[in-house]
Motif scaffolding. Sequence first.
Motif, short mmCIF file in Angstrom:
data_model
loop_
_atom_site.label_atom_id
_atom_site.label_comp_id
_atom_site.label_asym_id
_atom_site.label_seq_id
_atom_site.Cartn_x
_atom_site.Cartn_y
_atom_site.Cartn_z
N LYS A 52 54.80 -65.70 -55.71
CA LYS A 52 54.11 -65.47 -54.52
C LYS A 52 53.02 -64.05 -55.75
N GLY A 53 53.20 -64.12 -56.83
CA GLY A 53 52.79 -63.06 -57.60
C GLY A 53 53.19 -63.78 -58.84
N ILE A 54 51.78 -63.00 -59.69
CA ILE A 54 51.54 -63.81 -61.34
C ILE A 54 50.97 -62.29 -61.54
N LEU A 55 51.80 -62.06 -62.87
CA LEU A 55 50.67 -60.61 -63.91
C LEU A 55 50.26 -61.18 -64.30
N LEU A 56 48.60 -60.96 -65.05
CA LEU A 56 48.49 -61.89 -65.64
C LEU A 56 48.30 -60.33 -66.75
N TYR A 57 48.43 -60.55 -67.89
CA TYR A 57 48.44 -59.26 -69.20
C TYR A 57 47.74 -59.31 -70.22
N LEU A 143 55.23 -54.56 -52.40
CA LEU A 143 56.73 -55.46 -52.45
C LEU A 143 57.45 -55.13 -51.31
N THR A 144 56.98 -55.27 -50.12
CA THR A 144 57.43 -55.05 -49.16
C THR A 144 56.65 -56.29 -48.69
N GLU A 145 55.28 -55.78 -48.57
CA GLU A 145 54.04 -57.08 -47.83
C GLU A 145 54.57 -58.64 -49.02
N MET A 146 54.79 -58.49 -50.24
CA MET A 146 55.02 -59.81 -51.35
C MET A 146 56.56 -60.54 -50.92
#
Length: 271
Positions: A52-57, A143-146
Amino acid sequence: PSALREIFVEMPSVSWDDVGGLDEAKHSIVEAVEWPIKNPEKFLQMGIKAPKGILLYGPPGTGKTLIAQAIAKESNANFISVKGPEMFSKWLGESEKAIRETFKKARQVAPCVVFFDEIDSIAAMQGMDTDSRTSERVLNQLLTEMDGLETLKDVVVIAATNRPNLLDPAIIRPGRFDRLVYVGAPDRKGRMRIFKIHTKNTPLAEDVDLENLASITDGYVGADIEAVCREAVMIALRENFDIEKIEMRHFREALKKVKPTISENIAQFYE
Ligand code: ATP
């Protein structure tokens, strides 16, 4: 009234051809975003859930925003970009409302990529006002939305940060931003591609050697290279406004002005 003045939904025009280097990052993001959006049934059939979520760093100016735009375009998805510092600097309660509205909009225009730039600015909310739990509440809202995205497929959240050390570990738990993708400084080959991309509409003299420029620009990120190309043109125009082609010496001059973002210290920080 809306907590956000407007939520802009875009169809980005950036494609993979506009993103130089970063081959590994591109591959992971294709798997995490394009595969599930284009072939959701495959994931169902194989019994796994799409991320659901990807973190680009990674360091600033390396192409995190570009990658997010390109993957939206290549997946035929809409794109909503949220600037962290804008969203997370609102009056009490407003940030949460803005987050809810953003996700509502994203569901309406799905498939959609929601891009949170500078996600670390949530953490920076701490100490910004008297209520030290504001950042916690805003993070929880996100986080709730996700968590709620489970049943509503076709909304993918991509967040970006230059300061992964500031992030609350809760953000990277399974089912949240659980794909971490490093977007680093380009290597020589990558820099060559980026020089090509940012000179593709610039008339270059015979003596311009992009291979050579790529080999002497260790530490320059994409945004630096773009600045070098722009600066070379400006130097040439200042010298002679009627000039027809940019020469190698203009690039050499530009390199003296534009300094690399990455020093050894910074590189180590992200390792
Ligand atoms: P920040 O973390 O500071 O927001 P970022 O990693 O999101 O930076 P971008 O906004 O994607 O960086 O890059 C800024 C500009 O630099 C882009 O619009 C593009 O012109 C150029 N650029 C950066 N990286 C690349 C790349 N890999 N290929 C081509 N151009 C690039």
